[in-house]
Design a protein around this motif. Structure first.
Motif, mmCIF file in Angstrom:
data_model
loop_
_atom_site.group_PDB
_atom_site.id
_atom_site.type_symbol
_atom_site.label_atom_id
_atom_site.label_comp_id
_atom_site.label_asym_id
_atom_site.label_seq_id
_atom_site.Cartn_x
_atom_site.Cartn_y
_atom_site.Cartn_z
ATOM 1 N N CYS A 227 -2.563 57.031 31.615
ATOM 2 C CA CYS A 227 -1.478 56.241 30.996
ATOM 3 C C CYS A 227 -0.184 56.438 31.785
ATOM 4 N N VAL B 58 -0.074 52.945 22.668
ATOM 5 C CA VAL B 58 -1.267 53.132 23.503
ATOM 6 C C VAL B 58 -2.482 52.620 22.727
ATOM 7 N N ALA C 66 -0.161 58.412 22.695
ATOM 8 C CA ALA C 66 1.165 57.836 22.969
ATOM 9 C C ALA C 66 2.250 58.923 22.909
ATOM 10 N N ALA D 107 6.440 56.524 19.343
ATOM 11 C CA ALA D 107 5.160 56.329 20.026
ATOM 12 C C ALA D 107 4.000 56.432 19.047
ATOM 13 N N ASP E 262 -0.545 55.291 18.591
ATOM 14 C CA ASP E 262 -1.777 54.709 19.141
ATOM 15 C C ASP E 262 -2.288 53.600 18.230
#
Ligand code: ACO
Length: 324
Positions: free
Chosen positions: A54, A77, A90, A104, A106
């Motif tokens: 990533c 993510v 993430a 952040a 996911d």
């Protein structure tokens, strides 16, 4: 409306081709090539993680958008093979990237994950909740493959693709996104062990429950039928004809699925992004990797219509139409 202002991707260096697999399981280059179109796939080196991939893809996407990590206010993510069940990949990426101003999280919709992420990202930007968003699709499928099961281990590979999204200034951007799920068929493609239903135990390991299982042939038939309908309805929603499409960027599961969709839409294969010959099925990473390759190769230009579509575990399917 939101717009993709930067793209980037990363694939691990290690290549496993079909001939390598002939030595591991009862398969052949001929079978894999004819039935899937795949010639090789990448696998991540031991000690490296999903968030490492990533990170590389994100740095490249940020560079192409002309932004710094601290400019990003949200990281999403899309993955089904994160570093660990908790925290999100993430969050780990946010630290590695030094994106200290970003929230952040996911998202998991298996092979449709990137397009689910794109739909969520677009909505964050449309509502004004995010101004500069980083969306990554990244998978380390190789760690969840049963290398004794020829029906799955030949199909999947590792990789990551990232995009930066910002509010669109003119009329170019993500025109619409469309998400669908039929959970009745959840067991068509699944990884049964390791969750709360079947926590790891010596029995679950012995029974090989920590690997991807797929009812491939049944999935294939549903995917072909569904993707044609999905592509046509997405275009109709935007009053765009298939002949007006500059590029179709499909999820890369099987060349026969991709070719069937293109043929049903009457789109010549030179307007279809294909990279599964090199990388296999990289699940949520396949579309952003293909998008990055298409952009870098100059195959799409400003104002072009680009259709993205995916189908995967859930079952889930999703699409997006972009005016580039
Ligand atoms: N090598 C040699 N023979 C094989 C292999 C292999 N690697 N794998 C299966 N076979 C055999 C089977 O055992 C079967 O043998 P049999 O006839 O003696 O029983 C024969 O080949 C045919 O098997 P099928 O499963 O019917 O083959 P099919 O043509 O359907 O291809 C494939 C299988 C490639 C999996 C295909 O069905 C497919 O691509 N399905 C869709 C996958 C997909 O789109 N998934 C969604 C995304 S994945 C995600 O979300 C994580």
């Amino acid at each position: 409306m939101s717009r993709i202002t930067g793209t980037g991707s990363f694939v691990p260096a290690k290549i496993i081709d079909n001939f390598d697999l002939e030595k591991k399981v009862d398969t052949s280059d001929e079978w894999i090539t004819e039935r899937t179109g795949i010639k090789a796939r990448r696998t991540l080196a031991t000690g490296q993680t999903n968030s490492d991939m990533c990170l590389e893809a994100s740095k490249r996407a940020l560079q192409s958008a002309g932004l710094k990590a601290k400019d990003i206010d949200l990281i999403i993510v899309a993955t089904m093979s994160g570093d660990m069940p908790m925290p999100s990949t993430a969050a780990i990426l946010q630290s590695k990237l030094g994106a200290k101003n970003a929230a952040a999280f996911d998202i998991n919709a298996a092979c449709s994950g990137f397009l689910y992420g794109l739909s969520v990202a677009d909505k964050f930007i449309r509502t004004g909740a995010s101004q500069k968003l980083l969306l990554i699709g990244s998978e380390v499928n190789s760690r969840f493959l049963d290398w004794k099961d020829r029906t799955t281990c030949v199909l999947f590979g590792d990789g990551a693709g990232a995009v930066v999204l910002e509010p669109a200034k003119g009329k170019r951007g993500i025109l619409s996104t469309h998400l669908h799920t039929d959970g009745n068929m959840w067991d068509f493609i699944c990884l049964p062990g390791g969750g709360s239903q079947l926590p790891p135990s010596s029995k679950s390991i012995r029974d090989r429950m920590h690997f991807i299982k797929m009812r491939g042939n049944e999935t294939f038939k549903i995917a072909v039928r569904t993707l044609e309908k999905l592509a046509l309805s997405t275009l109709k929603h935007n009053n765009v004809k298939p002949s007006e499409l500059a590029m179709l960027i499909p999820h890369q599961a099987n060349l026969r699925i991709i070719a069937a969709t293109a043929s049903r839409l009457n789109i010549p294969m030179d307007r279809v992004a294909v990279n599964l010959d090199k990388y296999g099925n990289t699940s949520s990473a396949s579309i952003p990797i293909a998008l990055d390759e298409v952009v870098k190769a100059g195959r799409i230009k400003d104002g072009d219509y680009v259709l993205l579509e995916a189908f995967g575990s859930g079952l889930t399917w999703a699409s997006a139409l972009i005016k580039w």
